[in-house]
Design an enzyme around this catalytic site. Structure first.
Site, PDB file in Angstrom:
ATOM      1  N   GLU A  71       0.833  -1.206   0.000  1.00 32.34           N
ATOM      2  CA  GLU A  71       0.000   0.000   0.000  1.00 32.34           C
ATOM      3  C   GLU A  71       0.869   1.259   0.000  1.00 32.34           C
ATOM      4  OE1 GLU A  71      -3.477   2.317   2.569  1.00 32.34           O
ATOM      5  OE2 GLU A  71      -2.579   0.508   3.383  1.00 32.34           O
ATOM      6  N   LYS A 126      -2.664  -2.332  -3.020  1.00 33.86           N
ATOM      7  CA  LYS A 126      -3.687  -1.431  -2.477  1.00 33.86           C
ATOM      8  C   LYS A 126      -3.304  -0.032  -2.941  1.00 33.86           C
ATOM      9  CE  LYS A 126      -6.236  -0.042   1.654  1.00 33.86           C
ATOM     10  NZ  LYS A 126      -6.665  -0.440   3.010  1.00 33.86           N
TER      11      LYS A 126
END
Length: 341
Positions: A178, A220
């Protein structure tokens, strides 16, 4: 490393019409959110709130997995006292775990951050696997501002994400990477695109250098949007077009899927942006959600720490998950929001 398990987990995480609930807020973040609705952030209250979310009837229709915090993966349901990971697994929801230790100032680079937590990570991953986690998440943050993000910041975070991902796969845990490009600031969507492309290019170069298997990795991603304070806000179609263009230029097609963070967007905006992207033809990977606030805002405001409000809060949570499940298939319509949860 169990490659079959990694493939099975990654595919299930991005199953059609399902996404992830990010319930991995630290105790500090929980305190801020609970304070906004007048609830004290104690361990029993945090357990009760997570129990409310996880025990919502039918939520497995729209959730493929839940990202847990270290405290939460060790907690149990209130009725039955069953560990949350095994309870979720029985519902067909994969337990995951946040493993970074938070963001810290990047030495010599004012205004920029790097995520820490690599020390001892191999042992923690082995323990989390035993506790039921089958995927993990590491969050890095990239700030847009005058002269930043710098190459040093992007490189430092890409390096950490790659080392983390390699350790995850070694432990048969699917890594979610992420690299969040923050919404904060007055930057334009063009500046966000530039920072996002540079960040993702560096991250996947680092993953390749560390021999991380793209086939067992989930991204992500941030959406390419105008900064929160930018006077000229890009519309839904522009956000979708720029985000997908950026992803196609940087993300290998071998990835099983991409999940999006909401990053402080409103519930409806995050849902609408996802829906617009999911409708686009020729996508090399499935797109879905991995939301925290965009799923939890309404349930938290409805609950307010009162046991009498649990059922209403669960209806609100189910509604938000349903809307995003539709959006992941390009089937969301704003008029559906008018239907009371």
């Amino acid at each position: 490393m169990d490659k079959h398990l990694l493939s099975q987990t990654a595919a299930a995480m991005v199953a059609r019409g399902k996404g992830l609930l990010a319930a991995d807020e630290s105790s500090g973040t929980c305190e801020k959110r609970f304070k906004s609705v007048g609830v004290e952030s104690t361990e029993p209250n945090r357990r009760a709130y997570r129990d409310l979310l996880f025990t919502t009837k039918g939520i497995e229709e729209f959730l493929s997995g839940v990202i847990l915090f270290d405290e939460t993966i060790r907690q149990s349901t209130i009725a039955g006292n069953e560990p949350f990971p095994s309870y979720l697994e029985k519902k067909g929801i994969i337990p995951g775990i946040k493993v970074d230790k938070g963001i810290h100032d990047l030495a010599l680079w004012p205004g920029e951050k790097v995520s820490e937590g690599l020390d001892g990570l191999r042992g923690r991953l082995q323990e989390y696997f035993k506790l039921g986690a089958r995927f993990a998440k590491w969050r890095a943050v990239i700030t847009i501002g005058p002269g930043i993000p710098s190459h040093a910041c992007v490189y430092a975070n890409a390096h950490a994400l790659a080392r983390y991902a390699a350790l995850c796969q070694e432990s048969s845990i699917v890594p979610i990477i992420e690299p969040e490009v923050l919404l904060d600031g007055n930057h334009t969507i063009e500046q966000c695109y530039e920072a996002s492309e540079a960040t993702l290019s560096a991250v996947f170069a680092a993953l390749r250098a560390y021999d991380v298997a793209f086939e067992h990795t989930i991204l992500k991603a941030s959406m390419v949007v105008s900064g929160k304070e930018c006077p000229r806000q890009a519309g839904v179609e522009r956000v979708a077009e720029e985000t997908v263009r950026c992803l196609k230029r940087t993300v290998p097609a071998a990835l099983p899927g991409i999940v999006f963070l909401s990053g402080g967007q409103s519930d409806e905006a995050a849902t609408s942006h996802l829906n617009e992207m999911a409708k686009m033809p020729g996508l090399p990977w499935p797109l879905t959600f991995s939301y925290s606030r965009a799923l939890q805002n309404m349930p938290l405001k409805t609950w307010r720490g009162q046991s009498a409000n649990v059922s209403a809060a669960q209806r609100a949570f189910y509604h938000r998950a349903h809307m995003n499940g539709l959006a992941a298939q390009g089937k969301y319509r704003p008029d559906l929001e008018k239907q009371a949860a």
